[in-house]
Design an enzyme around this catalytic site. Structure first.
Site, PDB file in Angstrom:
ATOM      1  N   HIS A 266      64.702  71.191  19.454  1.00  0.00           N
ATOM      2  CA  HIS A 266      64.088  72.347  19.993  1.00  0.00           C
ATOM      3  C   HIS A 266      64.966  72.991  19.456  1.00  0.00           C
ATOM      4  O   HIS A 266      65.109  74.653  20.001  1.00  0.00           O
ATOM      5  CB  HIS A 266      64.956  72.201  21.690  1.00  0.00           C
ATOM      6  CG  HIS A 266      63.783  71.257  21.960  1.00  0.00           C
ATOM      7  ND1 HIS A 266      64.336  70.304  22.863  1.00  0.00           N
ATOM      8  CD2 HIS A 266      63.282  72.005  23.095  1.00  0.00           C
ATOM      9  CE1 HIS A 266      63.396  69.251  23.385  1.00  0.00           C
ATOM     10  NE2 HIS A 266      62.352  70.479  24.101  1.00  0.00           N
ATOM     11  N   ASP A 340      53.872  70.542  20.646  1.00  0.00           N
ATOM     12  CA  ASP A 340      54.666  70.537  21.526  1.00  0.00           C
ATOM     13  C   ASP A 340      54.914  72.245  22.175  1.00  0.00           C
ATOM     14  O   ASP A 340      53.652  72.689  20.656  1.00  0.00           O
ATOM     15  CB  ASP A 340      56.208  69.680  21.055  1.00  0.00           C
ATOM     16  CG  ASP A 340      56.952  69.454  21.549  1.00  0.00           C
ATOM     17  OD1 ASP A 340      56.803  70.290  22.943  1.00  0.00           O
ATOM     18  OD2 ASP A 340      58.068  68.393  21.521  1.00  0.00           O
TER      19      ASP A 340
END
Length: 656
Positions: A266, A340
């Site tokens: 992230h 993702d």
């Protein structure tokens, strides 16, 4: 009077503010009120004549195949590309006639979206969950407003409790690894599937097939079943079988394996350093087992994997070598490949600024690499137009788009969406939060609890039994004493972490002194806490540490990406152990590796989760009401190896 055509209420989210006039309501009260209104107003929103969806085993029938081919032929290029796009749908309190919902509906229809992921907003560390009936009502409305049946997905890594209130509180995956029973994992998948389908969700972004072989992994940790590839594969495949048998599509992640990394994708590009032999031995086997078990989708991570892709500018998500050559050709996966989230820095950081947004460029590269679903493009128009332009220019063959759209339509047909897409809202309360399922979730948490160290002088805590004239209610108001002092280490004292633990503890020791500590108060309360510890008969420290996307903590004055304690909280724990380790029990409510930073701990319990069920189970173990039957599914450096556990419970004479 409310009329049948009155606009129903729903929970929607596009980032809007809460409705004026509701700020004075506590979040829980507002959710209760909204749930009541939804129940009243939406019970009539689905006419009796509607054909309701029925969950059955995931299976693509001959009729479903015909629907897929017929539908595919009817779609324009734009519509086929739209089937490949997936966006988030936040569940905030809104009216279906509100501008916010109209905006989302227009977006869904303009881009012909094939799927959405249902998720929730947060208030600090708290997830603003909504009830099952509300979620089901949203699902129905979304289906009504989509021309084609919509795949509705969710990230149910810990069951519906991850995003939906009033549902069984399952522990994290690592807890199932500690229990070591694949049959339990299979039933877990079945229960989640039944409940999810009851509220209109068909697709779960779980299980996690990552092998957590790196104790310093900042994002996987308890989300993984453990560090043994064989065991992880068994748990993953069992979950998939249980879910598929009860109508749920599953997604195994994060290919080709995020377990042996030291960076949260992230925040940046995580790197898998192992050579090809290492990947074949550790990272890839659970994915191979998932494919053999019939998993519907594979999520590809934003990882740099030099052993598979030597171009440093190509993370796995946009690498044809990883997606097409390895996943599809070598491992033989024929299902849906999903990226993702495109918003993550692990992907966007590889694209320098330019006239075309990183999201648009990433979407095109992801499709070229072999991905079928583009997850959460922050620039939705850029992603859509980018892929469309690439097809028209011949950079992407339309047959590649056809292949992706066909697989997505096949997923829809395999869960019966071509026959019916609406839910019978009257059935929700009968299918969700069943007593047997709640009990199974609690048992799952308790079966995982692992006793790692026991010096023989602290366990068990003595229950303060109420006298014949005293009730538990009266007991809960007793003046705190120093017989049992509890220190609860949390990310924020304003959240709900530790509350279930405290409630269960107080039910047994109403006189227990309880301190809540986070980084904002650790230093200020240190003197008071340490004095309480010195005076205490016994000390319990519950450390709540779980993997959180993009989480950073302060260590040595620097922000670092870690699943660990804040420096001030860690220093307080270190001082507690220095002065009172012989009478202190450390309970790891989540990250089991926390003890490696406190090697002098003499009494150590791991729950592998901070779920309510895990908190209650931990208190039961502390008071000797149940054993701690689990075994470590990971190695704790300097503490214990994988497979270790004093499985007989506190003061056990079992294996040391």
């Amino acid at each position: 009077m409310l009329h049948s055509h009155s606009p129903p209420l729903c929970l929607l989210g596009l980032g809007q503010q809460k409705p004026p006039g509701l700020w004075y309501l506590e979040p829980l009260m507002m959710r209760q009120i909204s749930g009541f209104l939804v129940a009243c107003l939406l019970a009539s929103s689905v006419k009796a004549a509607d054909h309701f969806a029925q969950a059955g085993p995931v299976h693509l029938t001959a009729d479903g195949r015909r629907w897929v081919e017929r539908t595919l032929k009817s779609l324009s290029l734009e519509e086929k590309i739209g089937q490949m796009l997936n966006v988030r749908y936040f569940t905030d309190f809104q009216n279906f006639d509100s501008s916010g919902y109209q905006q989302f509906r227009e977006q869904m229809q303009k881009y012909h979206l094939g799927s959405v992921v249902l998720t929730v907003h947060t208030d600090g560390p708290m997830l603003l969950k909504n009830g099952p009936l509300e979620v089901a009502a949203v699902a129905n409305q979304l289906q009504k407003d989509s021309r084609l049946p919509l795949l509705i997905a969710a990230d149910f890594e810990r069951g519906l409790d991850s995003r939906v209130s009033g549902t069984p509180a399952f522990p994290d995956a690592m807890a199932f690894g500690a229990a070591g029973n694949p049959d339990r994992s299979e039933r877990y998948g079945a229960i989640v599937a039944e409940e999810a389908r009851a509220i209109g969700i068909h697709w779960n972004f779980f299980p996690v097939a990552d092998v957590n072989s790196n104790p310093d992994n900042p994002i996987i940790n308890t989300r993984s079943f453990g560090e043994d590839p064989e065991m992880v594969g068994k748990m993953v495949s069992a979950y998939i079988r249980g879910a598929a048998a009860h109508g749920m599509l599953t997604t195994v992640k994060h290919f080709p394996g995020h377990g042996d990394t030291g960076t949260d994708s992230h925040l940046g590009v995580a790197r898998v350093e192992g050579n090809l032999e290492h990947l074949k031995l550790i990272e890839l086997p659970p994915f191979q087992q998932a494919i053999s078990a019939g998993v519907a989708a594979v999520m590809v991570a934003h990882l740099a994997v030099p052993a598979l892709e030597n171009d440093v500018s190509r993370v796995a998500t946009i690498s044809p070598r990883v997606v097409t050559d390895v996943l599809k050709n070598q491992l033989g996966f024929r299902g849906v490949v999903v990226t993702d989230a495109l918003e993550m820095r692990g992907l966007t950081s590889v694209y320098p600024p330019g006239p075309i947004s990183p999201t648009a460029r990433a979407a095109v590269d992801a499709v070229k690499a072999g991905n079928d679903v583009i997850l959460w493009p922050t620039d939705l128009d850029g992603a859509f137009q980018g892929v469309l332009a690439a097809v028209k220019k011949g950079e992407i063959a339309e047959t590649r788009i056809d292949d992706a759209a066909r697989k997505i339509l096949s997923m829809k047909a395999s869960v019966g969406l071509h026959r019916a897409r609406l839910l019978d809202l009257n059935q929700v309360s009968h299918l969700v939060d069943k007593q047997a399922d709640m009990e199974f979730a609690q048992q799952s948490a308790e079966q995982a609890i692992t006793l790692v160290r026991d010096n023989g002088s602290v366990f068990p805590l003595v229950r303060l039994a109420p006298s014949p004239t005293e009730s538990e209610t009266f007991q809960s108001e007793m003046k705190p004493s120093v017989q049992v002092v509890t220190v609860i280490l949390v990310d924020t004292i304003h959240g709900d972490e530790g509350r279930a633990f405290e409630k269960a503890l107080k039910a047994r020791r109403a006189d227990a002194t309880v301190f809540y500590i986070d980084k904002t108060v650790a230093s200020a309360m240190s003197v008071q806490v340490l004095q309480g510890v010195k005076d205490a008969g016994k000390v319990v420290v519950a450390a709540y540490i779980v993997p959180t996307p993009a989480k950073q903590v302060t260590v040595n004055g620097q922000l670092v990406n870690s699943v660990g304690l804040e420096e001030s909280s860690g220093e307080l724990l270190r001082n507690i152990l220095d002065i009172a380790r012989h009478k202190t029990i450390l309970v790891a409510m989540g990250n089991p590796y926390v003890a490696q930073n406190f090697p002098n701990v003499e009494n150590y319990i791991c729950t592998f989760s901070n779920a309510t069920s895990s908190q209650i189970g931990a208190v039961k173990v502390l008071f000797g009401e149940i054993p701690a039957p689990g075994h470590l599914p990971v190695t704790l450096p300097g503490i214990a190896r994988r497979g270790f556990g004093l499985s007989g419970g506190p003061n056990s004479t079992g294996a040391k």
